[in-house]
Enzyme design. Structure first.
Site, PDB file in Angstrom:
ATOM      1  N   HIS A  38       1.020  -1.125   0.086  1.00 49.97           N
ATOM      2  CA  HIS A  38       0.074  -0.008  -0.129  1.00 49.97           C
ATOM      3  C   HIS A  38       0.957   1.453   0.063  1.00 49.97           C
ATOM      4  CE1 HIS A  38      -3.758  -2.331   0.675  1.00 49.97           C
ATOM      5  NE2 HIS A  38      -2.806  -3.099   1.248  1.00 49.97           N
ATOM      6  N   THR A  89      13.075  -8.131   2.114  1.00 49.40           N
ATOM      7  CA  THR A  89      12.392  -6.750   1.643  1.00 49.40           C
ATOM      8  C   THR A  89      12.770  -6.441   0.156  1.00 49.40           C
ATOM      9  OG1 THR A  89      14.248  -5.313   2.580  1.00 49.40           O
ATOM     10  CG2 THR A  89      12.291  -5.853   3.832  1.00 49.40           C
ATOM     11  N   ARG A 107      26.661 -14.577   2.502  1.00 47.97           N
ATOM     12  CA  ARG A 107      27.648 -15.272   1.784  1.00 47.97           C
ATOM     13  C   ARG A 107      26.762 -16.220   0.546  1.00 47.97           C
ATOM     14  NH1 ARG A 107      28.239 -20.983   2.122  1.00 47.97           N
ATOM     15  NH2 ARG A 107      26.988 -21.948   3.733  1.00 47.97           N
TER      16      ARG A 107
END
Length: 117
Positions: A38, A89, A107
């Site tokens: 949103h 994210t 890694r």
């Protein structure tokens, strides 16, 4: 969802946008996928704002620990490992290990680690 993939108990998969889970993926308990986001409107309110639905893609042969959260627009590349409790994210490259909140690549997974490939 691909063949031989598993999602543990108590998963919440928000299908506002497309969600693709590849073959041979193992996901622990408590997964959360949010396939929409949103955005604030011109007045700064999320109530009057737009909704974006880019979706989430999890490549084949990934391993996600317990209580992983994946946000809209993320692609997790083939063979990646996401540590327990991570909040993803942004997209994660193939054959890498990522963990934390927000998840960061720690890694790469080398050929010796890619058993069964």
């Amino acid at each position: 969802m691909g063949k031989r993939s598993y999602i543990g108990p108590n998963a919440v998969i928000g299908l506002g946008g497309p969600v693709v889970i590849g073959e041979d993926v193992q996901i622990g308990a408590g997964l959360t996928i949010t396939a929409e986001s949103h955005e604030a409107g011109p007045d700064g309110s999320f109530v009057s704002g737009a909704v974006s639905r880019k979706g989430v893609t999890i490549g084949r042969r990934c391993w996600l620990g317990n209580n992983v959260s994946i946000l809209d627009g993320v692609t997790i590349g083939e063979g990646a490992v996401i540590g327990a409790g991570s909040v993803v994210t942004r997209s994660i490259p193939a054959f890498s290990v990522a963990l934390g909140a927000p998840a960061r690549v720690t890694r790469s997974i080398g050929p010796a680690d890619q058993l069964g490939r």
